[in-house]
Design a protein around this motif. Structure first.
Motif, mmCIF file in Angstrom:
data_model
loop_
_atom_site.group_PDB
_atom_site.id
_atom_site.type_symbol
_atom_site.label_atom_id
_atom_site.label_comp_id
_atom_site.label_asym_id
_atom_site.label_seq_id
_atom_site.Cartn_x
_atom_site.Cartn_y
_atom_site.Cartn_z
ATOM 1 N N UNK A 19 26.056 26.949 20.827
ATOM 2 C CA UNK A 19 26.184 28.393 21.013
ATOM 3 C C UNK A 19 26.024 29.135 19.692
ATOM 4 N N UNK A 20 26.600 28.593 18.614
ATOM 5 C CA UNK A 20 26.429 29.210 17.302
ATOM 6 C C UNK A 20 24.965 29.233 16.893
ATOM 7 N N UNK A 21 24.274 28.115 17.109
ATOM 8 C CA UNK A 21 22.862 28.026 16.731
ATOM 9 C C UNK A 21 22.007 29.022 17.505
ATOM 10 N N UNK A 22 22.403 29.339 18.743
ATOM 11 C CA UNK A 22 21.629 30.258 19.577
ATOM 12 C C UNK A 22 22.067 31.718 19.419
ATOM 13 N N UNK A 23 23.171 31.967 18.731
ATOM 14 C CA UNK A 23 23.709 33.317 18.581
ATOM 15 C C UNK A 23 22.848 34.126 17.611
ATOM 16 N N UNK A 24 22.262 35.245 18.068
ATOM 17 C CA UNK A 24 21.400 36.032 17.186
ATOM 18 C C UNK A 24 22.137 36.599 15.971
ATOM 19 N N UNK A 29 22.769 36.193 10.114
ATOM 20 C CA UNK A 29 23.603 35.938 8.952
ATOM 21 C C UNK A 29 23.049 34.775 8.131
ATOM 22 N N UNK A 30 22.672 33.688 8.796
ATOM 23 C CA UNK A 30 22.095 32.525 8.104
ATOM 24 C C UNK A 30 20.800 32.910 7.392
ATOM 25 N N UNK A 31 19.965 33.720 8.046
ATOM 26 C CA UNK A 31 18.709 34.163 7.427
ATOM 27 C C UNK A 31 18.979 35.012 6.187
ATOM 28 N N UNK A 93 30.272 38.260 3.563
ATOM 29 C CA UNK A 93 31.395 37.978 4.459
ATOM 30 C C UNK A 93 31.411 38.936 5.650
ATOM 31 N N UNK A 94 31.110 40.197 5.403
ATOM 32 C CA UNK A 94 31.117 41.196 6.481
ATOM 33 C C UNK A 94 30.049 40.908 7.525
ATOM 34 N N UNK A 95 28.987 40.222 7.138
ATOM 35 C CA UNK A 95 27.930 39.892 8.082
ATOM 36 C C UNK A 95 28.212 38.667 8.925
#
Length: 111
Positions: A19-24, A29-31, A93-95
């Motif tokens: 679910x985390x991997x699919x969460x936009x 945030x990762x990008x 952190x806010x993102x």
């Protein structure tokens, strides 16, 4: 400057890794971290039921199941960052998605 983000949540309804991997929001945030080149390391932690706490008192090693502190919110992951300053660490952190459902604690690293 190096900072550690402590990703905190109450663990009542944690998302799966899938679910985390699919969460936009998480993908965005990762990008952002990748674009900044800020992430030095990061890991998701197993739930607190899998924790072991070790204390040494008067030369005796005491081992107990569970976390060090009794609290509603638990550290569920860490991210180690290299940032220009605290303001950049706060932006990052806010993102994080957990800033909206739990909290993200920022700690500077002793160097």
């Amino acid at each position: 400057m190096k900072y550690v983000l402590l990703i905190c949540d109450d663990e009542t309804n944690p998302p799966t890794n899938e679910e985390l991997a699919a969460d936009p929001v998480h993908q965005t945030w990762e990008a952002d971290l990748e674009r900044r080149g800020a992430e030095l390391a990061g890991e998701r932690l197993r739930p607190v039921v899998d924790a072991t706490t070790v204390r040494v008192r008067d030369g005796e090693t005491l081992v107990s199941d569970g976390p060090f502190a009794e609290t509603k919110d638990f550290v569920g992951g860490i991210v180690i960052l290299e940032c220009a300053n605290l303001d950049e660490a706060i932006e990052i952190a806010a993102g994080h998605p957990y800033a909206r459902r739990g909290g993200v604690e920022i700690r500077p690293v002793w160097e």
